[in-house]
Design a protein around this motif. Structure first.
Motif, PDB file in Angstrom:
ATOM      1  N   ARG A   1       0.847  -1.204   0.000  1.00 15.27           N
ATOM      2  CA  ARG A   1       0.000   0.000   0.000  1.00 15.27           C
ATOM      3  C   ARG A   1       0.879   1.249   0.000  1.00 15.27           C
ATOM      4  O   ARG A   1       1.971   1.248   0.555  1.00 15.27           O
ATOM      5  CB  ARG A   1      -0.910   0.031   1.234  1.00 15.27           C
ATOM      6  CG  ARG A   1      -1.982  -1.038   1.271  1.00 15.27           C
ATOM      7  CD  ARG A   1      -3.005  -0.761   2.360  1.00 15.27           C
ATOM      8  NE  ARG A   1      -2.448  -0.804   3.695  1.00 15.27           N
ATOM      9  CZ  ARG A   1      -2.324  -1.891   4.445  1.00 15.27           C
ATOM     10  NH1 ARG A   1      -2.701  -3.064   3.969  1.00 15.27           N
ATOM     11  NH2 ARG A   1      -1.833  -1.839   5.669  1.00 15.27           N
TER      12      ARG A   1
ATOM     13  N   SER B   1       0.897   5.155   1.235  1.00 18.99           N
ATOM     14  CA  SER B   1       0.258   6.167   2.075  1.00 18.99           C
ATOM     15  C   SER B   1       0.961   7.496   1.823  1.00 18.99           C
ATOM     16  O   SER B   1       2.187   7.559   1.764  1.00 18.99           O
ATOM     17  CB  SER B   1       0.402   5.751   3.540  1.00 18.99           C
ATOM     18  OG  SER B   1       0.220   6.858   4.382  1.00 18.99           O
TER      19      SER B   1
ATOM     20  N   CYS C   1      -3.279   9.280   3.948  1.00 13.69           N
ATOM     21  CA  CYS C   1      -4.326   8.537   3.224  1.00 13.69           C
ATOM     22  C   CYS C   1      -3.677   7.430   2.393  1.00 13.69           C
ATOM     23  O   CYS C   1      -2.507   7.528   2.014  1.00 13.69           O
ATOM     24  CB  CYS C   1      -5.109   9.462   2.288  1.00 13.69           C
ATOM     25  SG  CYS C   1      -6.107  10.678   3.154  1.00 13.69           S
TER      26      CYS C   1
ATOM     27  N   TRP D   1      -3.694   5.417  -1.192  1.00 13.85           N
ATOM     28  CA  TRP D   1      -4.048   5.758  -2.568  1.00 13.85           C
ATOM     29  C   TRP D   1      -4.083   4.504  -3.454  1.00 13.85           C
ATOM     30  O   TRP D   1      -3.392   3.530  -3.182  1.00 13.85           O
ATOM     31  CB  TRP D   1      -3.053   6.782  -3.132  1.00 13.85           C
ATOM     32  CG  TRP D   1      -3.016   8.022  -2.296  1.00 13.85           C
ATOM     33  CD1 TRP D   1      -2.264   8.245  -1.181  1.00 13.85           C
ATOM     34  CD2 TRP D   1      -3.819   9.189  -2.462  1.00 13.85           C
ATOM     35  NE1 TRP D   1      -2.534   9.478  -0.636  1.00 13.85           N
ATOM     36  CE2 TRP D   1      -3.483  10.092  -1.401  1.00 13.85           C
ATOM     37  CE3 TRP D   1      -4.775   9.582  -3.391  1.00 13.85           C
ATOM     38  CZ2 TRP D   1      -4.075  11.340  -1.269  1.00 13.85           C
ATOM     39  CZ3 TRP D   1      -5.367  10.832  -3.259  1.00 13.85           C
ATOM     40  CH2 TRP D   1      -5.020  11.699  -2.209  1.00 13.85           C
ATOM     41  N   HIS D   2      -4.908   4.568  -4.523  1.00 15.46           N
ATOM     42  CA  HIS D   2      -4.992   3.442  -5.463  1.00 15.46           C
ATOM     43  C   HIS D   2      -5.008   4.002  -6.882  1.00 15.46           C
ATOM     44  O   HIS D   2      -5.130   5.219  -7.091  1.00 15.46           O
ATOM     45  CB  HIS D   2      -6.240   2.602  -5.197  1.00 15.46           C
ATOM     46  CG  HIS D   2      -7.531   3.338  -5.432  1.00 15.46           C
ATOM     47  ND1 HIS D   2      -8.022   4.299  -4.561  1.00 15.46           N
ATOM     48  CD2 HIS D   2      -8.431   3.268  -6.442  1.00 15.46           C
ATOM     49  CE1 HIS D   2      -9.161   4.787  -5.013  1.00 15.46           C
ATOM     50  NE2 HIS D   2      -9.432   4.185  -6.164  1.00 15.46           N
TER      51      HIS D   2
ATOM     52  N   GLN E   1      -4.096  -1.645  -6.165  1.00 16.35           N
ATOM     53  CA  GLN E   1      -4.318  -1.206  -4.786  1.00 16.35           C
ATOM     54  C   GLN E   1      -3.010  -0.923  -4.044  1.00 16.35           C
ATOM     55  O   GLN E   1      -3.014  -0.716  -2.830  1.00 16.35           O
ATOM     56  CB  GLN E   1      -5.135  -2.258  -4.031  1.00 16.35           C
ATOM     57  CG  GLN E   1      -6.505  -2.537  -4.624  1.00 16.35           C
ATOM     58  CD  GLN E   1      -7.421  -1.316  -4.587  1.00 16.35           C
ATOM     59  OE1 GLN E   1      -7.442  -0.568  -3.611  1.00 16.35           O
ATOM     60  NE2 GLN E   1      -8.171  -1.107  -5.660  1.00 16.35           N
TER      61      GLN E   1
ATOM     62  N   GLU F   1      -9.708  12.503   2.713  1.00 13.96           N
ATOM     63  CA  GLU F   1     -10.030  11.059   2.709  1.00 13.96           C
ATOM     64  C   GLU F   1     -10.939  10.720   1.524  1.00 13.96           C
ATOM     65  O   GLU F   1     -10.779   9.667   0.890  1.00 13.96           O
ATOM     66  CB  GLU F   1     -10.683  10.669   4.033  1.00 13.96           C
ATOM     67  CG  GLU F   1      -9.673  10.619   5.178  1.00 13.96           C
ATOM     68  CD  GLU F   1     -10.316  10.598   6.553  1.00 13.96           C
ATOM     69  OE1 GLU F   1     -11.552  10.799   6.641  1.00 13.96           O
ATOM     70  OE2 GLU F   1      -9.576  10.376   7.533  1.00 13.96           O
ATOM     71  N   ALA F   2     -11.891  11.606   1.223  1.00 15.82           N
ATOM     72  CA  ALA F   2     -12.786  11.382   0.083  1.00 15.82           C
ATOM     73  C   ALA F   2     -11.999  11.421  -1.228  1.00 15.82           C
ATOM     74  O   ALA F   2     -12.257  10.626  -2.151  1.00 15.82           O
ATOM     75  CB  ALA F   2     -13.888  12.438   0.069  1.00 15.82           C
TER      76      ALA F   2
ATOM     77  N   ALA G   1      -8.878  10.558  -1.711  1.00  9.04           N
ATOM     78  CA  ALA G   1      -8.122   9.311  -1.857  1.00  9.04           C
ATOM     79  C   ALA G   1      -9.047   8.138  -2.171  1.00  9.04           C
ATOM     80  O   ALA G   1      -8.720   7.272  -2.979  1.00  9.04           O
ATOM     81  CB  ALA G   1      -7.324   9.029  -0.584  1.00  9.04           C
ATOM     82  N   ARG G   2     -10.218   8.124  -1.529  1.00  4.67           N
ATOM     83  CA  ARG G   2     -11.156   7.001  -1.708  1.00  4.67           C
ATOM     84  C   ARG G   2     -11.790   7.011  -3.102  1.00  4.67           C
ATOM     85  O   ARG G   2     -11.948   5.960  -3.737  1.00  4.67           O
ATOM     86  CB  ARG G   2     -12.241   7.090  -0.638  1.00  4.67           C
ATOM     87  CG  ARG G   2     -13.240   5.955  -0.652  1.00  4.67           C
ATOM     88  CD  ARG G   2     -14.353   6.179   0.369  1.00  4.67           C
ATOM     89  NE  ARG G   2     -15.149   7.366   0.061  1.00  4.67           N
ATOM     90  CZ  ARG G   2     -15.230   8.436   0.862  1.00  4.67           C
ATOM     91  NH1 ARG G   2     -14.576   8.487   2.009  1.00  4.67           N
ATOM     92  NH2 ARG G   2     -15.984   9.467   0.518  1.00  4.67           N
ATOM     93  N   ASP G   3     -12.128   8.193  -3.597  1.00  4.73           N
ATOM     94  CA  ASP G   3     -12.970   8.288  -4.790  1.00  4.73           C
ATOM     95  C   ASP G   3     -12.196   8.495  -6.085  1.00  4.73           C
ATOM     96  O   ASP G   3     -12.798   8.537  -7.153  1.00  4.73           O
ATOM     97  CB  ASP G   3     -13.981   9.441  -4.628  1.00  4.73           C
ATOM     98  CG  ASP G   3     -14.886   9.242  -3.415  1.00  4.73           C
ATOM     99  OD1 ASP G   3     -15.032   8.087  -2.969  1.00  4.73           O
ATOM    100  OD2 ASP G   3     -15.418  10.261  -2.901  1.00  4.73           O
TER     101      ASP G   3
END
Length: 367
Positions: A63, A65, A69, A71-72, A78, A313-314, A316-318
Motif C-alpha cells: 500500500r 500512504s 491517506c 491511494w490506489h 491497490q 479522505e474522500a 483518496a477514496r474516490d
C-alpha cells in the motif's frame, strides 16, 4: 499473471496463529504470537531476548500512504508493485550495517520472507526523531513564511530552499497523542524541544534522562552511516525519521534499540547528487509521489490542511490515480533498493501463499 495480483494490498487476513486482534497500520500489519509460540521460537531459534518476551510477525504491504491517506490507481491497482519488498530490503541492509559498526540493535529477530519480519515487543519511546541536513519540505514552507525557531533551534536568516543546513538538525515531534505534558499540545505529530524531553523524559518513555543524549548519539551515528553509504551511490541523504524503543536481552539487560524502518524512501528524502549539483531536485523517495499528488489535484490545500481531513479522505477514496503514477513510484522504490543493497527486488507471484507456506514450514505458526 496480472501485475495487480502481485501486489500485497491486504495484509491483515493471513491465518497466522494469534490470540489478539491484528494491528493494521498504514503499511504494516502486526500479528502478536501466543505466549506459547513466542517461548517455543525463542528456545528453538536461540533469539537473544528474554525467555518470556512477546514476539510478533510483522507483514509489510505494498500500500502507498501519503498525506495520511491510502491511494490506489486504475486497473484495480491497490498498491505499488515491489514497494514492500524494497522497503524491507533497505531497512534490513541498514540495520545490518548499524550492527556491524557497533551501533544499536533493532527489533528484528528473523527475516523469513522479503515481506515479513519476526520482531520482539519493544517499549516505544514516544518521539519521532527527525534529522535534517537540508531545508526543504514542511521546514522550508514554515521558514518561507517567517518562522525561524524549530523545536527550540534558531535558524539564521537568508537560507534558500533546498540548501544544506549549517549543521545536522534534530527536530523531534510527538509519536501519538501524549496527555498532561506541560507546553505540549495533546495532538499527534507536534514539534517538541530538547528541553521538553529533559523536563518530561518519563512521559516520553525514556528510562533515564541520560538516555536522551544516547538517543541523539544513535540518531547522528545512524544518519552518518546511511549518508556516507548513499554518497558512494551518488545520492544525498536529505532528512529522515528514526524511532526507538527499549527491549530486554537474554541476560535481563535493558537496551535502547532502533525500531520500525530506517533510511527508506518512505521515512526519508533521498536526492540524486548529480542532478542536485546541476541545480535540479530528483527525488528517490516517496516525496516524488507527494509532489505528484499536489500537482494532480486542482486544490492542493486539501492535502496540506489538516482541518480538511474529511475532504482529503474522500479524495483518496474516490479517485483512482493514473496507473503511471504508481508505476513511477514502483521504479523509484525498486531502483533505490537495488542501488543500496546491490540486489534486485523480486516480485512474488502469490505473496500471501508464499508467506503462509514459509511460516508454516519453518515456524509452525499457521492455524
Amino acid at each position: 499473471m496480472s501485475l495487480a495480483r502481485q501486489v500485497l494490498a491486504v495484509n491483515d487476513d493471513l491465518p497466522i496463529r494469534t490470540n489478539t486482534p491484528v494491528h493494521s497500520g498504514k503499511v504494516r500489519s502486526v500479528y502478536w504470537l501466543t505466549p506459547e509460540d513466542s517461548q517455543r521460537l525463542i528456545a528453538q531459534k536461540g533469539y537473544d531476548v528474554a525467555p518470556d518476551a512477546p514476539l510478533a510477525i510483522m507483514v509489510i504491504s505494498d500500500r502507498i500512504s501519503a498525506f495520511d491517506c491510502i491511494w490506489h490507481a486504475e486497473g484495480d491497482m491497490q498498491g505499488v508493485p515491489g514497494k514492500g519488498a524494497a522497503l524491507n530490503a533497505i531497512s534490513n541492509y541498514w540495520f545490518r550495517l548499524f550492527k556491524s559498526k557497533g551501533l544499536a540493535d533493532s527489533h528484528i529477530l528473523d527475516i523469513p520472507h522479503p515481506l515479513v519480519w519476526i520482531v520482539q515487543k519493544a517499549r516505544p519511546v514516544m518521539v519521532e526523531a527527525i534529522c535534517r541536513q537540508y531545508i526543504t519540505g514542511s521546514m522550508w514552507r514554515a521558514y518561507s513564511k517567517g518562522e525561524r525557531n524549530f523545536c527550540g533551534i534558531q535558524l539564521p536568516e537568508g537560507l534558500a530552499k533546498d540548501q544544506a543546513l549549517p549543521e545536522l538538525l534534530i527536530t523531534p515531534s510527538t509519536k501519538g497523542i501524549l496527555k498532561g505534558i506541560p507546553g505540549v499540545p495533546e495532538a499527534d505529530d507536534v514539534n517538541i524541544t530538547r528541553q521538553d524531553l529533559e523536563h518530561n523524559f518519563k512521559a516520553f518513555g525514556f528510562s533515564a534522562k541520560s538516555d536522551i543524549a544516547a538517543y541523539e548519539t544513535l540518531l547522528k551515528q545512524g544518519f552518518g552511516v546511511i549518508s556516507d553509504a548513499l554518497k558512494r551511490n551518488d545520492q544525498i541523504f536529505v532528512d529522515t525519521k528514526f524511532e526507538f524503543g527499549y527491549v530486554t536481552d537474554s541476560n535481563g539487560q535493558e537496551k535502547l534499540i532502533y525500531m520500525d524502518e530506517v533510511g527508506t524512501p518512505d521515512s526519508s528524502r533521498i536526492w540524486d547528487a548529480k542532478a542536485y549539483g546541476e541545480g535540479k531536485i530528483v527525488e528517490n523517495s516517496k516525496e516524488g509521489f507527494r509532489q505528484f499528488l499536489l500537482n494532480h489535484f486542482p486544490d492542493p490545500d486539501i492535502l496540506l490542511n489538516k482541518d480538511r481531513m474529511p475532504e482529503r479522505e474522500a479524495l483518496a477514496r474516490d479517485n483512482a490515480l493514473p496507473l503511471d503514477a504508481l508505476m513511477d513510484i514502483s521504479r523509484t522504490y525498486t531502483g533505490i533498493a537495488e542501488k543500496i543493497t546491490g540486489q534486485p527486488v523480486a516480485l512474488s507471484d502469490n505473496p500471501k501463499a508464499e508467506i503462509v507456506q514459509v511460516l508454516q514450514d519453518q515456524f509452525g505458526l499457521i492455524d
